[in-house]
Write an enzyme that holds these catalytic residues in place. Structure first.
Site: not given
Ligand code: GLY
Length: 572
Positions: A108, A381, A399, A401, A423, A452-453, A473-474
């Site tokens: 990340r 992403t 991603t 983002n 984020d 993050s998701s 898809g966030g």
């Protein structure tokens, strides 16, 4: 025409966040309604682009393993899918080796050393529009190349130069622009112009069928091939990026790059009925939220509610509402904040959380805050799933983002930089671009990773690999992934059939159920509305873009390539 069929037609033409501008009346083709995906005997890759899946498979055919293929596929996506594939972003990998060991890698992005908690607020404490999403200040320290080198060091079996070469060749040969990609370039042209004096994407009005050759990116990748990881993390490529960013007002320094490290982490692992699910841990909320939602609905006999019917939607919505409220309050980078993961995923706690749920009426997010313990959507992403001929499985979500990240394009290096700083929770209680609310746990701090998701996920049954999946898809990633697990497990769907289903999403705030338009029957929607649920169809046209692999009872592999994009399964 049935609404479900209409949904298939629409998603085949959906072009991401600019769909509202797309007025085409699409036609159903046989491919889009095919329930069964590509079947392979030994190895399979499903990714956002045919070129990337093909390159990964060629590495497997050379004798490489899933980790080698991951590196080659990732770099091929950086060339062929600049929308989200990247070297200027970050990601997560969850894996399961052939002998059943699971693990996770966190690459990340993180906040620069010079970042401050209130860097996106004005003197009055209000959020400055676009500051965390567009331009140099939105960029987090990229982790992708560090991640790929970490994977190679631990699990690679072929040389790094063998794995990077296909992406270099692809960049030089060029990539044919698809219709969906051409629309995206057109749609984002103005934002590219706002940030960059020039970039390859502004050179001409690219059309479907044109070929873009990425010579600058090829040169960057050649340098990485020849000089290794340090070419970026302290060397000339990194220095050029820092210089460019600083010219645009950015704060990332060469020190930031030198200090960056990818981290091996223990993934979140939990049971749903007789499935064992392994997904990403913090700094991704994915695994924890998924565990909360699935454990909350586990006591219910899901199969009795028809798929995507009123009661099924209601039950998931209420579990999602509570999990996302907890996400907003408790979750952040585990290296910086104490997160009570065990308490949050404890069955007794979740049972108590669901105890005020009523079938008679909608819950109210205003009344349901985080539990007491002892945004909006797009698909910017990308996820890919790999199973190799040796039985190793890899799930990767990576991603920038937003679409093309911060829109900052390092022209000399040929790549976009992320806008992952968005984020973070720039201000407690204020939504980010995905409409997600955050609190102190996800506040900005130097070197902290933003929440993050992303949820690369591996599912096992009876000790054997069953599914590999994930999605862009966030905020909707988590709900897209878990709906696919339920489609296959509770509703006996095949993988391709599952990824093609209409999806819905609730994230506590705003208090509404987002639904892909025309994918749900009007009687169920009416009943939900009568109970007090607010339904939003249309603002966000697609929810996730799931690329998945299902191991069939006879051991063959079935790919689920999401028809919402140009996604492709290739295998042997
Ligand atoms: N940037 C989207 C996520 O990490 O959830």
């Amino acid at each position: 025409m049935k609404r479900n069929n209409l949904f298939f037609i629409i998603i085949s033409f959906v072009s991401l966040s600019f769909i509202n501008a797309c007025k085409d009346v699409p036609h159903l083709t046989k491919k889009e309604v095919t329930k069964i995906g590509f079947i392979a005997d030994s190895a399979l890759i499903v990714s956002a682009r045919k070129e990337a899946s093909k390159i990964g498979i060629a590495i497997l055919k050379k004798g490489g393993n899933a980790f080698d293929a991951m590196i080659a596929t990732d770099l091929a996506l950086a060339v062929s899918y600049p929308f989200a594939g990247n070297i200027g972003g970050g990601g997560f990998m969850v894996y399961r080796t052939a002998d059943g060991k699971t693990g996770a890698l966190d690459y990340r992005e993180k906040a620069p050393l010079a970042a401050t908690e209130n860097m996106y607020l004005d003197a009055d404490g209000s959020i400055i529009k676009n500051k965390s999403t567009l331009g140099a200040l939105a960029v987090g320290v990229p982790g992708t190349l560090a991640g790929l080198f970490a994977v190679h060091e631990k699990y690679g079996s072929l040389s790094f130069s063998t794995l990077i070469q296909p992406a270099i060749d692809l960049a030089k040969k060029g990539v044919v622009i698809t219709a969906k990609q051409a629309k995206r370039f057109q749609y984002f042209r103005k934002s590219f112009q706002k940030i960059n004096k020039r970039s390859i994407f502004l050179d001409k009005n690219w059309k479907a069928g044109d070929t873009i050759k990425y010579f600058a990116l090829a040169k960057t990748l050649e340098r990485i091939r020849d000089e290794g990881r340090d070419a970026f993390y302290g060397g000339q490529i990194g220095q050029e990026m820092v210089d460019y960013l600083q010219k645009l007002g950015g704060i990332i320094s060469i020190e930031d790059l030198k200090k960056y490290k990818a981290k091996w982490r223990d993934p979140i692992q939990f049971n749903y009925k007789d499935l064992t699910i392994t997904s990403m841990t913090l700094p991704s909320s994915g695994g924890i939220c998924m565990a909360q939602i699935l454990k909350s609905i586990e006591p219910y006999d899901i199969k009795q509610y028809p798929h995507n019917s009123e009661k099924y939607i209601q039950l998931l919505t209420e579990a999602e509402r509570r999990a996302y409220a907890d996400r907003a309050h408790y979750l952040g980078d585990i290296d910086f904040v104490d997160v009570p993961i065990d308490s949050l995923t404890n069955r007794a706690y979740l049972k108590k959380r669901m105890s005020d749920f009523s079938w008679q009426e909608a819950g109210k997010s205003a009344l349901i805050s985080h539990g007491k313990i002892t945004g909006y959507e797009s698909e910017e992403t990308t996820h890919y799933s790999i199973v190799d001929q040796y039985g190793n499985a890899v799930a990767v979500t990576t991603t920038l983002n937003g679409a093309y990240g911060s829109k900052v394009y390092v022209d000399n290096g040929g790549y976009f930089l992320n806008n992952e700083m968005d984020d973070f929770s720039a201000k407690p209680g204020s939504p980010n671009m995905f409409g997600l609310i955050g609190a102190k746990a996800n506040a900005i701090a130097p070197e902290k990773r933003m929440l993050s998701s992303m949820s690369p996920t591996i599912v096992e049954q009876d000790g054997k690999l069953k599914m590999v999946l994930g999605s862009p898809g966030g905020a909707t990633i988590i709900t897209a992934v878990l709906q696919n697990i339920l489609n296959v497990y509770e509703y006996d769907m095949r993988m391709q059939e599952s990824v093609s289903q209409a999806r819905f999403h609730h994230q506590w705030l705003p208090d509404l159920i987002k639904m892909e338009p025309d994918g749900f029957d009007s009687i169920s929607l009416h009943k939900l509305t009568v109970k007090g649920y607010k339904i939003e169809e249309g603002n966000s046209v697609i929810i996730g873009k799931v690329d998945a692999i299902l191991v069939l009872p006879n051991g063959q592999l079935e790919g689920g390539a999401d028809p919402r994009g140009d996604d492709t399964a290739i295998g042997f």
